[in-house]
Structures are given as structure tokens and as C-alpha cells.
Design an enzyme around this catalytic site. Sequence first.
Site, mmCIF file in Angstrom:
data_model
loop_
_atom_site.group_PDB
_atom_site.id
_atom_site.type_symbol
_atom_site.label_atom_id
_atom_site.label_comp_id
_atom_site.label_asym_id
_atom_site.label_seq_id
_atom_site.Cartn_x
_atom_site.Cartn_y
_atom_site.Cartn_z
ATOM 1 N N LYS A 69 -26.565 -35.731 66.623
ATOM 2 C CA LYS A 69 -26.387 -34.423 65.971
ATOM 3 C C LYS A 69 -27.288 -34.395 64.743
ATOM 4 O O LYS A 69 -27.254 -35.312 63.917
ATOM 5 C CB LYS A 69 -24.920 -34.237 65.562
ATOM 6 C CG LYS A 69 -24.640 -32.883 64.916
ATOM 7 C CD LYS A 69 -23.217 -32.782 64.406
ATOM 8 C CE LYS A 69 -23.031 -33.379 63.034
ATOM 9 N NZ LYS A 69 -23.735 -32.727 61.928
ATOM 10 N N LYS A 103 -24.520 -24.342 62.384
ATOM 11 C CA LYS A 103 -23.388 -23.452 62.098
ATOM 12 C C LYS A 103 -23.849 -21.992 62.030
ATOM 13 O O LYS A 103 -23.680 -21.306 61.024
ATOM 14 C CB LYS A 103 -22.685 -23.870 60.805
ATOM 15 C CG LYS A 103 -22.134 -25.293 60.879
ATOM 16 C CD LYS A 103 -21.337 -25.689 59.673
ATOM 17 C CE LYS A 103 -20.681 -27.038 59.816
ATOM 18 N NZ LYS A 103 -21.573 -28.198 59.800
HETATM 19 P P1 XMP Z 1 -20.058 -38.037 57.931
HETATM 20 O O1 XMP Z 1 -21.125 -38.728 57.151
HETATM 21 O O2 XMP Z 1 -18.965 -37.502 57.068
HETATM 22 O O3 XMP Z 1 -20.832 -36.798 58.579
HETATM 23 O O4 XMP Z 1 -19.552 -38.860 59.084
HETATM 24 C C1 XMP Z 1 -20.224 -35.782 59.335
HETATM 25 C C2 XMP Z 1 -21.253 -34.880 59.871
HETATM 26 O O5 XMP Z 1 -20.617 -33.815 60.534
HETATM 27 C C3 XMP Z 1 -20.839 -32.615 59.800
HETATM 28 N N1 XMP Z 1 -19.529 -32.048 59.631
HETATM 29 C C4 XMP Z 1 -19.105 -31.025 60.276
HETATM 30 N N2 XMP Z 1 -19.732 -30.305 61.173
HETATM 31 N N3 XMP Z 1 -17.755 -29.030 61.342
HETATM 32 C C5 XMP Z 1 -19.060 -29.307 61.707
HETATM 33 O O6 XMP Z 1 -19.596 -28.588 62.549
HETATM 34 C C6 XMP Z 1 -17.078 -29.731 60.440
HETATM 35 O O7 XMP Z 1 -15.916 -29.510 60.152
HETATM 36 C C7 XMP Z 1 -17.803 -30.769 59.883
HETATM 37 N N4 XMP Z 1 -17.464 -31.686 58.996
HETATM 38 C C8 XMP Z 1 -18.546 -32.453 58.855
HETATM 39 C C9 XMP Z 1 -21.489 -32.935 58.496
HETATM 40 O O8 XMP Z 1 -22.393 -31.934 58.095
HETATM 41 C C10 XMP Z 1 -22.168 -34.220 58.845
HETATM 42 O O9 XMP Z 1 -23.414 -33.978 59.470
#
Ligand code: XMP
Length: 271
Positions: A69, A103
Site C-alpha cells: 500500500k 482516500k
Molecule cells: P502504521 O505505520 O501505523 O501505518 O502501521 C498505517 C498505514 O495505514 C494508513 N492508515 C489508514 N488508512 N484508513 C486508511 O485507509 C485508516 O483508518 C488508516 N489508518 C492508518 C496510514 O496512512 C498508514 O499508511
Amino acid sequence: MLINKRQENEREDYALSFKQRIEENSRNRKTDIVLALDFPYQNPESRAALLKKAQEVLEAVHPYVCAVKINHHLTLPLGVFDGVQTLVNSAHDKGLLAIMDCKVNDIGNTNQIIAEYYYQAGFDALIANPFVGWEEGLKPIFDVAGKLKRGLILLAYMSHKGAAEGYGQTIIDAKTGKPLAQYVSFARKALAWNADGVVVGATYPEKIGEIHEILKESVPIYSPGIGAQGGAAETALKAGARYLIIGREITLAQNPAETAKNLRASIKHGE
Ligand code: XMP
């Protein structure tokens, strides 16, 4: 629309939907992990080093994940049709699917153009925000995704602390006139719109459970927020998550390959 050579070559794979392709990939590779290829801010002048780092982590971690991703962490400094497309092609060469976490959240005409560019760059799926609704909102990108056989994953309940202010609020259901949780409404829309997945934070396992009750096995749950944000992989999976999105825990580790390998081993895949 222009279709590059790689996309032409891959079109046969697109007989399957994104939902089916990632399911198959996860089963074959015996992993539920989606690698979030995120790195801390770097001076744009250091983008060659950033691309090299991203390539190294992808190379080291790819055996332990089913998809990668990418988000603005890389599209802003590296450019979509430049460094990021190199990474997408590299992910495909390694048998991984590529998800763009942009998003999408605008009017339909703009959403459509955003989707066309990302799909043209080779992304297999995009993440979109259902807050914008269907007509002149997400319908145009569902149309593009359908035509190109690509995926669309919707937000349902985000992983951060403020998520309750939006995704957790109580709304009045337009059809019934009755109160309804916003995330329940989004889960129902994901079913009705035939989305390829929803994102629910691992930091809210009870929301994963409630949303899974609605979606059952029809729409898989992608869960970010493991490790750095405080969520736990096992708890998220037990609650009904199908895929775990993991970023910093792997990308910032001393040894990303070892960390990803251990994470995969500690997760009871397919149970
Ligand atoms: P970490 O470093 O916290 O990164 O493991 C998480 C990744 O996922 C994204 N992220 C989200 N993406 N909905 C999403 O679509 C969410 O609720 C959400 N929370 C985290 C974040 O930008 C990072 O790339």
C-alpha cells in the site's frame, strides 16, 4: 485511455476481481499482511535516497506480504509516473498487488480523473471515502474501476483517536428516518456498492466485529493501526479483519525482513 504495455500484459489476470486476486495471493503466499510502504519526511532533494530505501524494503519484505500500500508519503516526493510507478512495477514483478491509499474524497468528475491516473500508473486498487456519497461522488470511480477491472476499498472506521468524531457519529438514516451509526451506514453502502473491501482500524476491534457482522465474508476488512498506533494483529483478526495493513512496525524496524517474517509467523493465517 492509454494502457501501458505492462497493463496490457496483465489484462488476462483481470478476469478476476481485485477482491478475488488478493484473496488468491494471500492464500498462495500464506500471508494476510499488506505492507504500508511509508517513511518519515525527507527533504525532496533526497528523493533518490528515499526511492532506494523504498526499493530495498520492498525487496526484503516481499516474501512475507500479499500486497503493498502506497500513499502520499511516496507520491508527493517521488511522483506517480516516476518513482512510484517504478515501485508499482517492482511490486507486480514480485507477485504483489499494489493499493493506492489516496482516500479519494472529491466531486465525481475529479474523483474519476484521480482514479484514471492511479489506475494508469498500474495500481490494482484505490481507497476512497464514502462520505462523498454515490451520485456525483463515488459512482464515477466505481464505473472506472469496473471498466478496468480494478478495486475500490472504502473507509468505514479509521484507526486514529478522532475517528469517533466522524465515523462514530450517530446519523439519521435517510431511508428509515431512524438513528444509525455512521460506520454502520458505510458498511451497508460497501455491500450495496459491491466494494472490494472496507478499512476499519485495528485500534477498534469492537467496530471490526460489528462491521464484520454486516459484511460477513462478502466484503473483506482491511485493518491498519497495528503496532505503532497500538492495535494488535491477533485481536483484529479474531474480531473479523481479513487483511492487516502494517507500516512503521516493519519499515522502521532495524531488520524489516526479519520483522515481517516474524509477524507473518505470529499471525494464524486463515483461521
Ligand atoms: P502504521 O505505520 O501505523 O501505518 O502501521 C498505517 C498505514 O495505514 C494508513 N492508515 C489508514 N488508512 N484508513 C486508511 O485507509 C485508516 O483508518 C488508516 N489508518 C492508518 C496510514 O496512512 C498508514 O499508511
